[in-house]
Design an enzyme around this catalytic site. Structure first.
Site, PDB file in Angstrom:
ATOM      1  N   GLU A 159      45.479 -49.175  30.452  1.00 27.29           N
ATOM      2  CA  GLU A 159      46.527 -49.879  29.694  1.00 27.29           C
ATOM      3  C   GLU A 159      46.214 -49.961  28.207  1.00 27.29           C
ATOM      4  OE1 GLU A 159      43.775 -53.107  31.467  1.00 27.29           O
ATOM      5  OE2 GLU A 159      44.728 -51.240  32.146  1.00 27.29           O
ATOM      6  N   HIS A 185      40.226 -49.005  31.982  1.00 22.91           N
ATOM      7  CA  HIS A 185      41.437 -49.777  31.694  1.00 22.91           C
ATOM      8  C   HIS A 185      42.439 -48.876  30.973  1.00 22.91           C
ATOM      9  CE1 HIS A 185      40.020 -53.943  32.619  1.00 22.91           C
ATOM     10  NE2 HIS A 185      38.834 -53.376  32.454  1.00 22.91           N
ATOM     11  N   CYS A 208      39.833 -51.676  37.385  1.00 23.07           N
ATOM     12  CA  CYS A 208      38.536 -52.328  37.201  1.00 23.07           C
ATOM     13  C   CYS A 208      38.184 -53.156  38.445  1.00 23.07           C
ATOM     14  CB  CYS A 208      38.543 -53.168  35.937  1.00 23.07           C
ATOM     15  SG  CYS A 208      36.900 -53.666  35.374  1.00 23.07           S
TER      16      CYS A 208
END
Length: 601
Positions: A540, A538, A411
């Protein structure tokens, strides 16, 4: 246990998890672990997190206030505990799985404005409490796996018993146990057992007081989970049993362990799954996908403890004083490090400490930060907002690019990498993001056209979006198993300026993944570098302990100098160490690298 016919669904069951003594005692991990051990018996599980704060959602929180904001597929900005549920249970949740006081009151007030209450006085009881119960029932019935609804809904009530904010929810569940019948709801109370260093004695009095208060409010716990530093002494367990009106077999200990992967094993080892199945009268089935689930968790936990080699990763962030600010990033790094057969040595550096202003004001802090950075095997620059620390992140990107250090920018990390490249390769000295400098003559990162500046909450590009790969010559495409496209979750207001992309690509910064319309730069790779990758999304958020995120796996493999050997396998891990099975019992290929020498015997 008899097999549950596919057309005969049992009555919805509920597990309510409450907390006592202090907040942050580990209710989320314990609730997730309860779901995991139930899943190992073929029980479908969903979960709800209740946060008693008045905010509508977690989107406007400072990371220092409440940790990270977790983003779901539908764009819901929710409490980080929903990340625990998704990672442990391997389910996809929705924004309605996170209930806040603000959401409940907003719903009730909207109904009052429409006249739905026919002029009655709107009160906490029954209107707010009914709204809570109706919300829980509706979410519990929402399908979680295909078109199948869950068998058990695990509800975590945030905060601690006695908090004034949580009183309407406690009252709602006091009523709820009669609505759904007591045999269909089980109350699990998680409490801290202090152990003062002066005496070393485990103290049960705070737990007794907490349970007494909970019982006074109309809820009697069926299970008490004691969080402690060391295993619970038998005499302490007996005392809790005596004064809290539960059998000793219903008092479980979750002491400090080497990794959270051991918590489901601890609970199962004490018979929690058998008790819950009996208490809730669950009909279970040993299906092929779930029968080896606990064995895979045990193997994962054992592997975590056996690893000898370390890999050093530095995280350059803006909110490093609270580790929960980067909870999903840290989890994703841990998942990837296990897959790479290395123990993760993670060091967090405050981005501002790398800046010139810190060198002048606090030289010691500046040199300590740079000492950590230059010693790292790999570098990650995660997301964030605002000007503070941005120049430090840009400096970290420059170090990784010029010194050939494996790098992942997420990001804002991607945006900082683009700014650094523009300044030092294209020689645009004032290149910047319009977030940092609205007047820059080289706006390489700009605000998205649809960003609504009129309010704070829910104004970003949120949730799952598709990214299309534009070339087959891409390390990220190979890590994603040569898929033509991937879907990942987003949370951002700014993006790489598409008007600058052609110039950037001429100098070697390749944007190999783009949005479906081709206008948004989603994945960046650098030519002539071991691993220099930036992603606008993102990754994750959807990393799993048994299925690490490809960008994070790439970073860890490159940092361990294993990326080339992984590539020689065709970017397909060795099936021998597979943890993940498909419905046919075969491996799906998401497995650990087959390198025995990295683990202790």
């Amino acid at each position: 246990m008899r097999l549950l016919p596919s057309l005969c669904r049992q009555v919805m069951k509920y597990v309510l998890v409450t907390g006592g003594v202090i907040s942050g005692v580990g209710k989320g991990i314990i609730a997730s672990s309860i779901g995991t051990i139930l899943k190992s018996h073929g029980v479908r599980v969903t979960s709800i997190k209740i946060d008693p704060y008045i905010n509508i959602d977690a989107g406007t929180f400072s990371p220092y206030e409440h940790g990270e904001v977790f983003v779901l597929d539908d764009g819901g900005e929710v409490d980080l505990d929903l990340g625990n549920y998704e990672r442990f249970l391997d389910v996809t949740l929705h924004r309605d799985n996170n209930i806040t006081t603000g959401k409940i009151y907003q719903q009730v007030i909207d109904k009052e404005r429409k006249g739905d209450y026919l002029g009655k006085t709107v009160q906490v009881v029954p209107h707010i409490t009914n709204a809570i119960q109706d919300w829980v029932t509706k979410v519990a019935e929402t399908p979680v796996e295909g078109n199948e609804r869950a068998d058990v809904c695990i509800i975590e009530l945030g905060g601690t018993v006695g908090d004034i904010e949580g009183m309407p929810f406690i009252e709602a569940f006091r009523q709820f146990q009669f609505r759904v019948k007591k045999e269909n709801i089980c109350c699990v109370h998680v409490s801290l057992i202090p152990q003062p260093k002066t005496t070393g004695e485990q103290k049960s009095k705070p737990t007794q007081s907490s349970v007494r208060e909970l019982r006074g409010l109309g809820l009697s716990p069926d299970v008490i989970v004691c969080r402690s530093v060391t295993p619970l002494a038998e005499n302490v367990k007996d005392k809790i049993s005596l004064f809290c009106h539960v059998d000793p077999e219903q008092v479980y200990c979750v002491h400090d362990v080497t990794s959270i992967y051991r918590v489901p094993l601890l609970l199962q080892g004490q018979g929690a799954d058998d008790f819950l199945i009996k208490r809730l009268q669950l009909q279970t089935s040993q299906v092929s996908r779930s029968k080896h689930l606990i064995a895979r968790w045990r193997e994962l936990a054992d592997r975590h403890d056996r690893l000898l080699k370390e890999v050093s990763i530095v995280l350059v962030g803006k909110y490093t004083e609270l580790s929960d600010s980067y909870a999903s990033v840290i989890k994703a790094l841990q998942h990837a490090s296990l897959a790479a057969n290395h123990r993760l040595d993670l060091k967090c550096i405050e981005a501002a400490d790398l800046e010139e202003s810190t060198r002048q004001e606090n030289p010691q802090k500046y040199h300590e930060a740079w000492k950590e950075l230059v010693a790292a095997n790999g570098l990650i620059v995660p997301g964030g907002f605002g000007v503070r620390g941005s120049e430090g992140k840009i400096r970290a990107c420059h170090w990784a690019r010029t010194k050939k250090i494996p790098f992942l920018g997420v990001c804002l990390g991607l945006q900082c990498a683009v700014i650094e490249f523009s300044r030092n390769v294209l020689k645009w000295e004032d290149a910047n993001s319009t977030e940092m400098n609205p007047d820059t003559s080289h706006p390489v990162v700009i605000e998205m056209p649809e960003h609504n500046t009129g309010q704070m909450g829910g104004t970003m590009r949120l949730g799952k979006r598709k990214t299309l790969f534009k070339t087959e010559k891409s390390i990220m495409r190979k890590l994603y198993r040569n898929q033509d496209s991937v879907e990942e979750r987003h949370r951002h207001r700014y993006e790489v300026n598409p008007e600058m992309v052609a110039v950037l690509e001429e100098k070697g910064m390749r944007f190999v993944g783009r949005s479906e319309d081709g206008e948004r730069m989603e994945i960046m790779e650098m030519e002539d570098h071991p691993f220099y990758v930036g992603v606008q999304f993102h990754p994750e958020y959807i990393s799993r302990p048994l299925q690490p995120s490809p960008p994070y796996l790439g970073l860890l493999l490159a940092s361990c100098k294993k990326l080339s050997s992984f590539a020689s396998q065709g970017f397909r891990p060795s099936p021998r160490m597979s943890f993940c099975e498909d419905s046919d019992g075969g491996t799906d290929g998401d497995s650990l690298l087959d390198e025995k020498d990295d683990a202790a015997p």
